[in-house]
Design a protein around this motif. Structure first.
Motif, PDB file in Angstrom:
ATOM      1  N   SER A 143       0.864  -1.178   0.000  1.00  0.00           N
ATOM      2  CA  SER A 143       0.000   0.000   0.000  1.00  0.00           C
ATOM      3  C   SER A 143       0.901   1.229   0.000  1.00  0.00           C
ATOM      4  N   PRO A 144       0.372   2.376  -0.410  1.00  0.00           N
ATOM      5  CA  PRO A 144       1.191   3.587  -0.390  1.00  0.00           C
ATOM      6  C   PRO A 144       1.826   3.838   0.982  1.00  0.00           C
ATOM      7  N   THR A 145       1.068   3.587   2.044  1.00  0.00           N
ATOM      8  CA  THR A 145       1.603   3.813   3.394  1.00  0.00           C
ATOM      9  C   THR A 145       2.790   2.899   3.676  1.00  0.00           C
ATOM     10  N   GLU A 146       2.624   1.620   3.314  1.00  0.00           N
ATOM     11  CA  GLU A 146       3.703   0.664   3.555  1.00  0.00           C
ATOM     12  C   GLU A 146       4.976   1.084   2.820  1.00  0.00           C
ATOM     13  N   ILE A 147       4.813   1.504   1.571  1.00  0.00           N
ATOM     14  CA  ILE A 147       5.995   1.868   0.793  1.00  0.00           C
ATOM     15  C   ILE A 147       6.635   3.136   1.339  1.00  0.00           C
ATOM     16  N   LEU A 148       5.791   4.113   1.696  1.00  0.00           N
ATOM     17  CA  LEU A 148       6.333   5.368   2.220  1.00  0.00           C
ATOM     18  C   LEU A 148       7.015   5.162   3.565  1.00  0.00           C
ATOM     19  N   SER A 149       6.413   4.294   4.395  1.00  0.00           N
ATOM     20  CA  SER A 149       6.982   4.153   5.737  1.00  0.00           C
ATOM     21  C   SER A 149       8.237   3.288   5.729  1.00  0.00           C
ATOM     22  N   ALA A 150       8.323   2.367   4.769  1.00  0.00           N
ATOM     23  CA  ALA A 150       9.522   1.518   4.740  1.00  0.00           C
ATOM     24  C   ALA A 150       9.974   1.249   3.310  1.00  0.00           C
ATOM     25  N   PRO A 151      10.597   2.226   2.677  1.00  0.00           N
ATOM     26  CA  PRO A 151      11.105   1.985   1.316  1.00  0.00           C
ATOM     27  C   PRO A 151      12.094   0.815   1.338  1.00  0.00           C
ATOM     28  N   ALA A 152      11.931  -0.113   0.372  1.00  0.00           N
ATOM     29  CA  ALA A 152      12.730  -1.334   0.387  1.00  0.00           C
ATOM     30  C   ALA A 152      14.220  -1.064   0.230  1.00  0.00           C
ATOM     31  N   ASN A 153      14.562  -0.059  -0.560  1.00  0.00           N
ATOM     32  CA  ASN A 153      15.987   0.244  -0.756  1.00  0.00           C
ATOM     33  C   ASN A 153      16.162   1.695  -1.212  1.00  0.00           C
ATOM     34  N   ASP A 154      17.371   2.053  -1.500  1.00  0.00           N
ATOM     35  CA  ASP A 154      17.656   3.435  -1.884  1.00  0.00           C
ATOM     36  C   ASP A 154      16.941   3.829  -3.171  1.00  0.00           C
ATOM     37  N   PHE A 155      16.838   2.822  -4.105  1.00  0.00           N
ATOM     38  CA  PHE A 155      16.171   3.111  -5.378  1.00  0.00           C
ATOM     39  C   PHE A 155      14.736   3.570  -5.127  1.00  0.00           C
ATOM     40  N   VAL A 156      14.032   2.823  -4.267  1.00  0.00           N
ATOM     41  CA  VAL A 156      12.644   3.174  -3.966  1.00  0.00           C
ATOM     42  C   VAL A 156      12.578   4.518  -3.251  1.00  0.00           C
ATOM     43  N   ALA A 157      13.421   4.679  -2.267  1.00  0.00           N
ATOM     44  CA  ALA A 157      13.428   5.927  -1.489  1.00  0.00           C
ATOM     45  C   ALA A 157      13.631   7.116  -2.420  1.00  0.00           C
ATOM     46  N   ASP A 158      14.523   6.920  -3.368  1.00  0.00           N
ATOM     47  CA  ASP A 158      14.821   7.970  -4.325  1.00  0.00           C
ATOM     48  C   ASP A 158      13.640   8.195  -5.273  1.00  0.00           C
ATOM     49  N   PHE A 159      13.084   7.061  -5.732  1.00  0.00           N
ATOM     50  CA  PHE A 159      11.998   7.117  -6.708  1.00  0.00           C
ATOM     51  C   PHE A 159      10.767   7.799  -6.122  1.00  0.00           C
ATOM     52  N   ILE A 160      10.447   7.489  -4.870  1.00  0.00           N
ATOM     53  CA  ILE A 160       9.257   8.093  -4.265  1.00  0.00           C
ATOM     54  C   ILE A 160       9.569   9.466  -3.681  1.00  0.00           C
ATOM     55  N   GLY A 161      10.822   9.868  -3.779  1.00  0.00           N
ATOM     56  CA  GLY A 161      11.189  11.200  -3.318  1.00  0.00           C
ATOM     57  C   GLY A 161      11.158  11.344  -1.810  1.00  0.00           C
ATOM     58  N   ALA A 162      11.368  10.222  -1.076  1.00  0.00           N
ATOM     59  CA  ALA A 162      11.274  10.265   0.384  1.00  0.00           C
ATOM     60  C   ALA A 162      12.402  11.063   1.007  1.00  0.00           C
ATOM     61  N   THR A 163      13.476  11.223   0.245  1.00  0.00           N
ATOM     62  CA  THR A 163      14.631  11.894   0.831  1.00  0.00           C
ATOM     63  C   THR A 163      14.660  13.383   0.548  1.00  0.00           C
ATOM     64  N   LYS A 164      13.733  13.831  -0.326  1.00  0.00           N
ATOM     65  CA  LYS A 164      13.791  15.249  -0.693  1.00  0.00           C
ATOM     66  C   LYS A 164      12.398  15.815  -0.949  1.00  0.00           C
ATOM     67  N   GLY A 165      12.362  17.143  -1.085  1.00  0.00           N
ATOM     68  CA  GLY A 165      11.149  17.823  -1.525  1.00  0.00           C
ATOM     69  C   GLY A 165       9.975  17.679  -0.589  1.00  0.00           C
ATOM     70  N   LYS A 166       8.775  17.594  -1.178  1.00  0.00           N
ATOM     71  CA  LYS A 166       7.565  17.706  -0.369  1.00  0.00           C
ATOM     72  C   LYS A 166       7.229  16.450   0.425  1.00  0.00           C
ATOM     73  N   ARG A 167       7.978  15.337   0.173  1.00  0.00           N
ATOM     74  CA  ARG A 167       7.690  14.138   0.955  1.00  0.00           C
ATOM     75  C   ARG A 167       8.583  13.993   2.198  1.00  0.00           C
ATOM     76  N   ALA A 168       9.730  14.717   2.194  1.00  0.00           N
ATOM     77  CA  ALA A 168      10.636  14.616   3.333  1.00  0.00           C
ATOM     78  C   ALA A 168      10.244  15.701   4.355  1.00  0.00           C
ATOM     79  N   LEU A 169       9.240  15.348   5.173  1.00  0.00           N
ATOM     80  CA  LEU A 169       8.697  16.358   6.083  1.00  0.00           C
ATOM     81  C   LEU A 169       9.275  16.196   7.487  1.00  0.00           C
ATOM     82  N   HIS A 170       9.388  17.301   8.195  1.00  0.00           N
ATOM     83  CA  HIS A 170       9.757  17.208   9.598  1.00  0.00           C
ATOM     84  C   HIS A 170       8.917  18.194  10.410  1.00  0.00           C
ATOM     85  N   ILE A 171       8.886  17.945  11.708  1.00  0.00           N
ATOM     86  CA  ILE A 171       8.018  18.753  12.569  1.00  0.00           C
ATOM     87  C   ILE A 171       8.842  19.813  13.287  1.00  0.00           C
TER      88      ILE A 171
END
Lengths: 281, 228
Positions: free
Chosen positions: A220-248
């Protein structure tokens, strides 16, 4: 349910487009294949209605191997929506929508009545029924394409980058429309896109593919966002940058959510406000 | 001028004979070019051979062909069948390439989407590929029509009745008006058949006009938007 078992596709020129691909596509859910061009996602999609025949392995729809089925009949019971709508330019909108029922021998009057209802379903005015596709805007053509895909009331709807060629505003509108439709119609949707945002928005199951139809991660989108399988996925979903890399950040006693650039993305509130996709029903 | 007025019934009759000789080759070359064009477009190896051989037909001089055909077909030298066969061959020579190109010009997106909808190859050919090839086919058959109407006159040398007889007769008897009348009537007939073909095209392909209007309107809107 559609099940791929160790499916491979080698084209006559030797290209191995899909290599040993296995996946279960659950019924009445939206499964999105996402990946860069050349990852084999369209090939996988087209093997379902046998536009492309697999080289080895098996593909079953509800437990029935499609290799034993008549191609033409199989295609008529599977809806298909493609980029640039693929509408027949020499037929009026109403005849385009009624294409499959007419091929199946449904009387013209009945097929046309159903087509008009489908125009309502996809949010098009009935006055467009007698126009030719070229007289419609790109977004309207895509809606007609969706109506046509639904005309024979198929259980399965294949969508090959259906919103890829329309402008971002219309695309967002069509995406919302598809979510609404899927809530009403409950089809097994298989959707192909290269846009990860679109995949997360529409997919119950998202399958991230790499060259050769290799599944890098599915879930599911949540599963992938919360635990990207590897760097390729993390990079592909943009988890490391931009509007998806959020902090409080805490300011004046409120919790503010910031993106990687430090721009405000929102505030934290208590509990879910809407029907999240993964929220328990 | 007097000759023309006095011989109006003759001109009329020759025109009808000319028309009767023109229509069958036009229709036949259209009909026969469809399977040949399909074959040329479908299989790569056949394409080059077929198109070259058929194209060369057009290089055969018409007069010798009209003399040889009765021998091959076993028909009489003045039989109109000879003209119909000869002009059908010329028509095919022009039309097969056009048909092949016309079928090849159908967008693969549309072909694929039709296949995905569940058109069988046979139904797809008749209901999608052929209609969409229509505008190019029409352009091709208009050339064939004009060429046929003009070539029918050659038969007059062998005594086959058409407007061409006005040329041969007028030359022999030195009546300039008769030759002129023959020329004008031939051109008029060619224009008439062309107009009929265009009309048929509009009737069977209403979508081509809608498309044209839509694209010009879009172009104008774009131009206005760009100007403002």
């Amino acid at each position: 349910m559609i099940e791929f078992r160790q499916v491979s596709k080698q084209f006559p020129d030797g290209t191995l487009a899909v290599d040993d691909f296995s996946l279960v596509i659950p019924s009445r859910k939206t499964t999105v294949f996402v990946g860069s061009s050349g990852c084999g996602k369209t090939t996988i999609l087209r093997m379902i209605n046998r536009m492309i025949d697999r080289t080895s392995g098996s593909i079953e729809i509800d437990g029935e191997d499609i290799v034993g089925l008549d191609k033409v009949k199989l295609r008529r019971r599977i809806g298909y929506v493609m980029q640039n709508s693929g509408l027949l330019p020499h037929r009026k909108v109403i005849d385009n929508v009624a294409t499959v029922p007419l091929l199946n021998g449904v009387p013209k009057k009945q097929a046309h009545e159903r087509a008009l209802e489908l125009l309502d379903t996809v949010g098009l005015d009935r006055s467009l029924a007698n126009r030719y596709p070229s007289q419609l805007s790109g977004g309207q053509q895509q809606r007609v394409g969706v109506a046509r895909g639904l005309a024979a009331d198929p259980n399965i709807l294949l969508m090959d980058e259906p919103f890829g060629a329309v402008d971002p505003l219309v695309r967002a509108e069509l995406q919302q429309e598809l979510i609404r439709l899927q809530r009403e119609l409950d089809k097994t949707v298989v959707f192909v896109t290269h846009d990860i945002d679109e995949a997360f928005l529409l997919g119950d199951q998202v399958v991230i593919l790499q060259k050769g139809g290799v599944i890098v991660q599915k879930g599911s989108p949540t599963e992938i966002l919360s635990a990207p399988a590897n760097d390729f996925v993390a990079d592909f979903i943009g988890a490391t940058k931009g509007k998806r890399a959020l902090h409080i950040d805490r300011r004046d006693g409120r919790e503010i959510v910031l993106d990687s650039e430090g721009r405000a993305a929102g505030v934290l509130v208590d509990g879910p406000t809407g029907g999240s996709k993964d929220a328990p029903a | 001028m007097n000759w023309i007025i006095e011989n109006l019934p003759l001109i009329g009759q020759r025109t009808l004979e000319h028309l009767a000789l023109s229509i069958p080759p036009i229709v036949l070359s259209f009909v026969l070019s469809v399977p040949l064009g399909w074959l040329a477009n479908r299989y790569r190896p056949s394409r080059g051979v077929l198109l070259t051989v058929l194209g060369l037909l057009y290089a055969i001089p018409s007069l010798p062909l009209l003399i040889v055909l009765p021998i091959i077909l076993g028909t009489g030298a003045r039989d109109s069948i000879n003209v119909v066969v000869a002009l059908t061959l010329y028509g095919i020579a022009l039309m097969v390439r056009t048909t092949s190109d016309a079928l090849g010009s159908v967008s693969s997106d549309i072909s694929q989407s039709a296949t995905a909808m569940g058109f069988s190859p046979w139904t797809r050919f008749w209901k999608v590929d052929l209609p969409l090839a229509g505008p190019v086919l029409l352009a091709g058959i208009r050339v064939v029509a004009v060429s046929t109407v003009s070539l029918v006159t050659v038969g007059a040398v062998l005594g086959i009745k058409s407007l061409g007889l006005l040329f041969t007769d007028g030359l022999q008897r030195n009546i300039v008006a008769e030759v002129l009348a023959g020329m004008v009537a031939t051109i008029a007939l060619a224009l008439l058949i062309d107009a009929v073909l265009v009309l048929i095209g509009r009737l069977v392909m209403p979508w081509t006009r809608a498309t044209r209007v839509a694209s010009t309107r879009r172009a104008r809107l774009t131009a206005e938007a760009a100007a403002s």
